[in-house]
Scaffold this motif. Sequence first.
Motif, PDB file in Angstrom:
ATOM      1  N   GLU A 274     -14.170  30.109  30.723  1.00  0.00           N
ATOM      2  CA  GLU A 274     -14.558  30.622  29.356  1.00  0.00           C
ATOM      3  C   GLU A 274     -15.800  30.939  29.315  1.00  0.00           C
ATOM      4  OE1 GLU A 274     -12.292  30.224  25.923  1.00  0.00           O
ATOM      5  OE2 GLU A 274     -11.010  30.583  28.074  1.00  0.00           O
ATOM      6  N   GLY A 275     -16.677  29.840  29.940  1.00  0.00           N
ATOM      7  CA  GLY A 275     -18.751  30.872  29.207  1.00  0.00           C
ATOM      8  C   GLY A 275     -18.592  32.553  30.425  1.00  0.00           C
ATOM      9  N   MET A 276     -18.072  32.231  31.477  1.00  0.00           N
ATOM     10  CA  MET A 276     -17.682  33.653  32.204  1.00  0.00           C
ATOM     11  C   MET A 276     -16.572  34.254  31.334  1.00  0.00           C
ATOM     12  SD  MET A 276     -19.157  33.342  35.000  1.00  0.00           S
ATOM     13  CE  MET A 276     -19.199  34.400  35.743  1.00  0.00           C
ATOM     14  N   ALA A 277     -16.201  34.390  30.920  1.00  0.00           N
ATOM     15  CA  ALA A 277     -15.409  35.167  29.467  1.00  0.00           C
ATOM     16  C   ALA A 277     -16.364  35.271  28.760  1.00  0.00           C
ATOM     17  CB  ALA A 277     -14.566  34.951  30.215  1.00  0.00           C
ATOM     18  N   PHE A 285     -28.127  40.118  29.319  1.00  0.00           N
ATOM     19  CA  PHE A 285     -28.968  39.972  28.395  1.00  0.00           C
ATOM     20  C   PHE A 285     -29.065  39.032  27.458  1.00  0.00           C
ATOM     21  CE2 PHE A 285     -30.733  44.358  28.779  1.00  0.00           C
ATOM     22  CZ  PHE A 285     -32.506  44.273  29.195  1.00  0.00           C
ATOM     23  N   GLY A 286     -27.390  38.836  27.674  1.00  0.00           N
ATOM     24  CA  GLY A 286     -27.281  37.434  26.826  1.00  0.00           C
ATOM     25  C   GLY A 286     -26.715  37.322  25.277  1.00  0.00           C
ATOM     26  N   VAL A 287     -26.767  36.215  24.829  1.00  0.00           N
ATOM     27  CA  VAL A 287     -26.647  36.319  22.785  1.00  0.00           C
ATOM     28  C   VAL A 287     -27.740  36.107  22.407  1.00  0.00           C
ATOM     29  CG1 VAL A 287     -23.670  36.032  23.506  1.00  0.00           C
ATOM     30  CG2 VAL A 287     -25.253  34.109  23.390  1.00  0.00           C
ATOM     31  N   GLY A 288     -28.401  35.308  23.121  1.00  0.00           N
ATOM     32  CA  GLY A 288     -29.669  34.442  22.957  1.00  0.00           C
ATOM     33  C   GLY A 288     -29.789  33.492  23.380  1.00  0.00           C
ATOM     34  N   TYR A 289     -31.203  32.784  23.538  1.00  0.00           N
ATOM     35  CA  TYR A 289     -31.432  31.860  24.033  1.00  0.00           C
ATOM     36  C   TYR A 289     -30.695  30.925  22.513  1.00  0.00           C
ATOM     37  CZ  TYR A 289     -34.154  27.245  25.547  1.00  0.00           C
ATOM     38  OH  TYR A 289     -33.898  26.379  26.194  1.00  0.00           O
ATOM     39  N   GLN A 290     -29.743  29.664  23.230  1.00  0.00           N
ATOM     40  CA  GLN A 290     -29.238  28.868  22.598  1.00  0.00           C
ATOM     41  C   GLN A 290     -28.552  29.742  21.455  1.00  0.00           C
ATOM     42  OE1 GLN A 290     -31.439  24.698  21.340  1.00  0.00           O
ATOM     43  NE2 GLN A 290     -32.292  24.873  24.230  1.00  0.00           N
ATOM     44  N   ALA A 291     -27.917  30.584  21.689  1.00  0.00           N
ATOM     45  CA  ALA A 291     -27.851  30.677  20.200  1.00  0.00           C
ATOM     46  C   ALA A 291     -25.752  31.036  20.247  1.00  0.00           C
ATOM     47  CB  ALA A 291     -28.068  32.476  20.187  1.00  0.00           C
ATOM     48  N   TYR A 292     -24.998  30.446  21.570  1.00  0.00           N
ATOM     49  CA  TYR A 292     -23.901  30.418  21.421  1.00  0.00           C
ATOM     50  C   TYR A 292     -23.323  28.964  20.549  1.00  0.00           C
ATOM     51  CZ  TYR A 292     -19.263  30.820  23.313  1.00  0.00           C
ATOM     52  OH  TYR A 292     -17.621  31.032  23.505  1.00  0.00           O
ATOM     53  N   TRP A 293     -23.626  28.417  20.910  1.00  0.00           N
ATOM     54  CA  TRP A 293     -23.405  26.675  20.085  1.00  0.00           C
ATOM     55  C   TRP A 293     -23.883  26.948  19.215  1.00  0.00           C
ATOM     56  CZ3 TRP A 293     -18.996  25.374  22.611  1.00  0.00           C
ATOM     57  CH2 TRP A 293     -18.908  24.948  24.376  1.00  0.00           C
ATOM     58  N   VAL A 294     -23.153  27.133  18.209  1.00  0.00           N
ATOM     59  CA  VAL A 294     -23.962  27.685  16.722  1.00  0.00           C
ATOM     60  C   VAL A 294     -22.735  26.622  16.174  1.00  0.00           C
ATOM     61  CG1 VAL A 294     -25.081  28.993  14.225  1.00  0.00           C
ATOM     62  CG2 VAL A 294     -25.445  29.219  17.365  1.00  0.00           C
ATOM     63  N   SER A 313     -21.586  19.443  17.779  1.00  0.00           N
ATOM     64  CA  SER A 313     -22.768  19.125  18.996  1.00  0.00           C
ATOM     65  C   SER A 313     -22.904  18.721  19.805  1.00  0.00           C
ATOM     66  CB  SER A 313     -24.340  19.041  17.960  1.00  0.00           C
ATOM     67  OG  SER A 313     -23.736  17.626  17.421  1.00  0.00           O
ATOM     68  N   GLY A 314     -23.695  19.143  20.420  1.00  0.00           N
ATOM     69  CA  GLY A 314     -24.766  18.719  21.414  1.00  0.00           C
ATOM     70  C   GLY A 314     -23.126  18.355  22.954  1.00  0.00           C
ATOM     71  N   PHE A 315     -23.263  19.633  22.829  1.00  0.00           N
ATOM     72  CA  PHE A 315     -21.811  20.165  23.423  1.00  0.00           C
ATOM     73  C   PHE A 315     -22.475  21.891  24.445  1.00  0.00           C
ATOM     74  CE2 PHE A 315     -17.353  21.814  24.541  1.00  0.00           C
ATOM     75  CZ  PHE A 315     -17.326  20.776  25.465  1.00  0.00           C
ATOM     76  N   HIS A 316     -22.067  22.128  25.804  1.00  0.00           N
ATOM     77  CA  HIS A 316     -22.476  22.964  26.641  1.00  0.00           C
ATOM     78  C   HIS A 316     -21.271  23.348  27.831  1.00  0.00           C
ATOM     79  CE1 HIS A 316     -23.706  20.222  29.919  1.00  0.00           C
ATOM     80  NE2 HIS A 316     -24.509  19.653  28.892  1.00  0.00           N
ATOM     81  N   PHE A 317     -22.432  24.268  28.572  1.00  0.00           N
ATOM     82  CA  PHE A 317     -21.231  24.705  29.639  1.00  0.00           C
ATOM     83  C   PHE A 317     -20.910  23.568  31.090  1.00  0.00           C
ATOM     84  CE2 PHE A 317     -21.207  28.779  27.260  1.00  0.00           C
ATOM     85  CZ  PHE A 317     -19.743  29.007  26.496  1.00  0.00           C
ATOM     86  N   MET A 324     -26.980  29.854  31.793  1.00  0.00           N
ATOM     87  CA  MET A 324     -27.858  31.074  30.964  1.00  0.00           C
ATOM     88  C   MET A 324     -26.820  32.250  31.280  1.00  0.00           C
ATOM     89  SD  MET A 324     -30.624  29.577  30.461  1.00  0.00           S
ATOM     90  CE  MET A 324     -29.148  28.605  29.621  1.00  0.00           C
ATOM     91  N   TYR A 325     -26.027  32.722  32.088  1.00  0.00           N
ATOM     92  CA  TYR A 325     -25.512  33.425  31.600  1.00  0.00           C
ATOM     93  C   TYR A 325     -25.186  34.337  30.495  1.00  0.00           C
ATOM     94  CZ  TYR A 325     -22.696  37.605  33.995  1.00  0.00           C
ATOM     95  OH  TYR A 325     -22.172  38.681  34.152  1.00  0.00           O
ATOM     96  N   VAL A 326     -24.641  33.026  29.904  1.00  0.00           N
ATOM     97  CA  VAL A 326     -23.819  33.553  28.078  1.00  0.00           C
ATOM     98  C   VAL A 326     -25.277  33.018  27.525  1.00  0.00           C
ATOM     99  CG1 VAL A 326     -22.695  32.284  26.469  1.00  0.00           C
ATOM    100  CG2 VAL A 326     -22.191  32.038  28.927  1.00  0.00           C
ATOM    101  N   GLU A 327     -25.964  32.657  27.753  1.00  0.00           N
ATOM    102  CA  GLU A 327     -27.607  32.883  26.484  1.00  0.00           C
ATOM    103  C   GLU A 327     -28.258  34.259  27.024  1.00  0.00           C
ATOM    104  OE1 GLU A 327     -29.024  29.488  26.452  1.00  0.00           O
ATOM    105  OE2 GLU A 327     -27.203  28.110  25.756  1.00  0.00           O
ATOM    106  N   LEU A 328     -29.283  34.431  28.219  1.00  0.00           N
ATOM    107  CA  LEU A 328     -30.018  34.953  28.304  1.00  0.00           C
ATOM    108  C   LEU A 328     -29.353  36.024  29.456  1.00  0.00           C
ATOM    109  CD1 LEU A 328     -33.017  32.261  28.948  1.00  0.00           C
ATOM    110  CD2 LEU A 328     -32.215  33.906  26.695  1.00  0.00           C
ATOM    111  N   GLY A 329     -27.937  35.983  29.843  1.00  0.00           N
ATOM    112  CA  GLY A 329     -27.464  37.834  31.102  1.00  0.00           C
ATOM    113  C   GLY A 329     -28.358  36.705  32.719  1.00  0.00           C
ATOM    114  N   ALA A 330     -27.434  38.205  33.494  1.00  0.00           N
ATOM    115  CA  ALA A 330     -27.640  37.665  34.988  1.00  0.00           C
ATOM    116  C   ALA A 330     -29.780  38.113  34.646  1.00  0.00           C
ATOM    117  CB  ALA A 330     -27.243  39.077  35.025  1.00  0.00           C
ATOM    118  N   ILE A 331     -30.033  38.441  34.143  1.00  0.00           N
ATOM    119  CA  ILE A 331     -31.439  38.490  34.067  1.00  0.00           C
ATOM    120  C   ILE A 331     -32.490  37.217  33.529  1.00  0.00           C
ATOM    121  CG2 ILE A 331     -33.660  39.076  33.240  1.00  0.00           C
ATOM    122  CD1 ILE A 331     -32.624  42.139  32.256  1.00  0.00           C
ATOM    123  N   GLY A 332     -31.532  36.186  32.881  1.00  0.00           N
ATOM    124  CA  GLY A 332     -32.068  35.330  32.426  1.00  0.00           C
ATOM    125  C   GLY A 332     -31.991  33.994  33.734  1.00  0.00           C
ATOM    126  N   VAL A 333     -30.336  34.083  34.238  1.00  0.00           N
ATOM    127  CA  VAL A 333     -29.635  33.712  35.904  1.00  0.00           C
ATOM    128  C   VAL A 333     -31.097  33.944  36.809  1.00  0.00           C
ATOM    129  CG1 VAL A 333     -28.122  33.618  37.234  1.00  0.00           C
ATOM    130  CG2 VAL A 333     -27.566  33.385  34.897  1.00  0.00           C
TER     131      VAL A 333
END
Length: 420
Positions: A274-277, A285-294, A313-317, A324-333
Motif C-alpha cells: 500500500e505504501g509503494m502504491a 518529492f512525496g506528499v510532504g514530511y509527515q503529511a500522509y498519516w493525517v 494516530s501512532g501508525f506507520h508503514f 520516506m518514499y511516500v513522504e519525501l519521494g525518491a530524493i528523500g530516500v
Amino acid sequence: MRIAKSRFVSPDHNFWFGTFAVAISMFVFAYSARFGQVSILAYYGLWLPLIVIDYRRSLGNYMRYYWILAFAIFACMSVFWSQAFGISARASIQYFSHVVCALIAARTIDARTLTIGSLVGVSLVLVYSLLFGGYHYDPIDGEYSFVGAFASKNQLGFYASLGIYFAFVAIMALRERGVWLMLALASGLLSAYSLLASASATSIIATGATLAAMMCIGSTLFLRPRTRRLSMIVGILLAIAFVFVALNAGLLDALLGLFGKDTTLTGRTYLWSEGMAAAAQNPYFGVGYQAYWVQGFSEAERLWEEFYIATRSGFHFHNTYIAMYVELGAIGVALFSMVLLTVLFGHLKRLLTSRADLTSLIMFGLAVMLLIRSFFELDMVNPYSIGSFLLYYAAGLLVAARTADAAAPRQAALSQAVPQ
C-alpha cells in the motif's frame, strides 16, 4: 562562584553533565507523548544553552555537515508542496532542531559518556515501564504483548536492545570497573528481561545480529589493517552464503514461526504494498514530511480502519524507506540513505584501515542495529526519538574524526618546522 566552561562543553571534563544530559534526553525521547511540551523544553534546555556557553566548541564549522543536514533541510523544504502544510512545517522544524542538538552532543560528549548516560537513561525508561506499563492486545496476530508505558512493544524492545548493547559495550569494549560495571550488569539484566517480556521479534533479531557483528569486528582489531580487510571480505562472503542456504532450507519460515509470525510479517507486506502504491502518486518529492498519516485524509483513514487503529494516530508503514518514499519521494530516500550508509561504512572504514578505534567500534555497532531495524521500524526519521539522536550523534563523531585525521599531517609538519 564561576564554573569553567569545560564542565559543560569539553568531552574531557564534562562526564557528569554529559551523563545526566544523555540520561534525561533518553527519558524524554521515550515518554514525551506522556509528559508533553515540558519534557521537550527540558531536552532543548540541556543542549541548546551550550551554544551560548561556547558556540565555537558546540557548533563548529557546519559546512562540514552538508551531507548530514541535507535530509533534514529537504524535510523542511517539503512544506512548499506538502498536502498538510501546518503539520509538515511544525514537524520538519522539530526534526531539524533535534538534529542540531544531536550534533551539539557529538561535539561536546565522548562515546564513553554516551554509553554510561545511555545505561542510566535506559534503566530509568525500563523501570518506569515496568512500574506503570501494561499489556496491549494486537487484533492482527490475536495476542497480548507487554508494551510497558509505550504504545508499541517494538519501542519497548528498542530501548531494551539499546540497554543490552550499551551494557555489552561498557563491559567488553570499555572494560568498565567498579560502580559502572555494576550499572552495566544491572542495566543489561533489566534490558534482557524487558526484551523477552516485549516479545518483539524485530528487537530480538536486531540485538542478536548487532552483538554478533560487534564480536566479529572486535575479534579482528588486534590484526594488522590489511589482514582485517581480508577477514572482513571472507566474513561477508560467508554471511551471504549462509543467508542463501538458510532461505533455501526454509530456516526463515522456522525463525518467523518462533515469534509467531508468518510470511506476511503480521500484515506488514500488505502495508508495504500500500505504501509503494501511495508513493507512486508522487515518486520524486512525496506528499510532504509527515503529511500522509493525517486525520481526515481518505487513504490514512482506510488503513487505520483495516488495521484496527482506533486512535487514528501512532501508525506507520513499518519500513523507513517506504515511509520516506511516500513522504519525501525518491530524493528523500536517497538523502536519508546517504546519511545512514555514510555513518555505517565511514566508521567501518576507520576500523579496517587504522588503529583500533573504540569510538568507531561503538558507533559502527549502533549503525548496524539502526540499519537492521530500518527495514521494519521508523526509528530515525522522527523528531525527539532516540534512533535519530544516535544516528546524527554518530555522524557528528565521524566528521570530527575525519577532521582530526586531516589536521594531523599539518600539525606534524608545523611541529617539524619549529626550530628547536
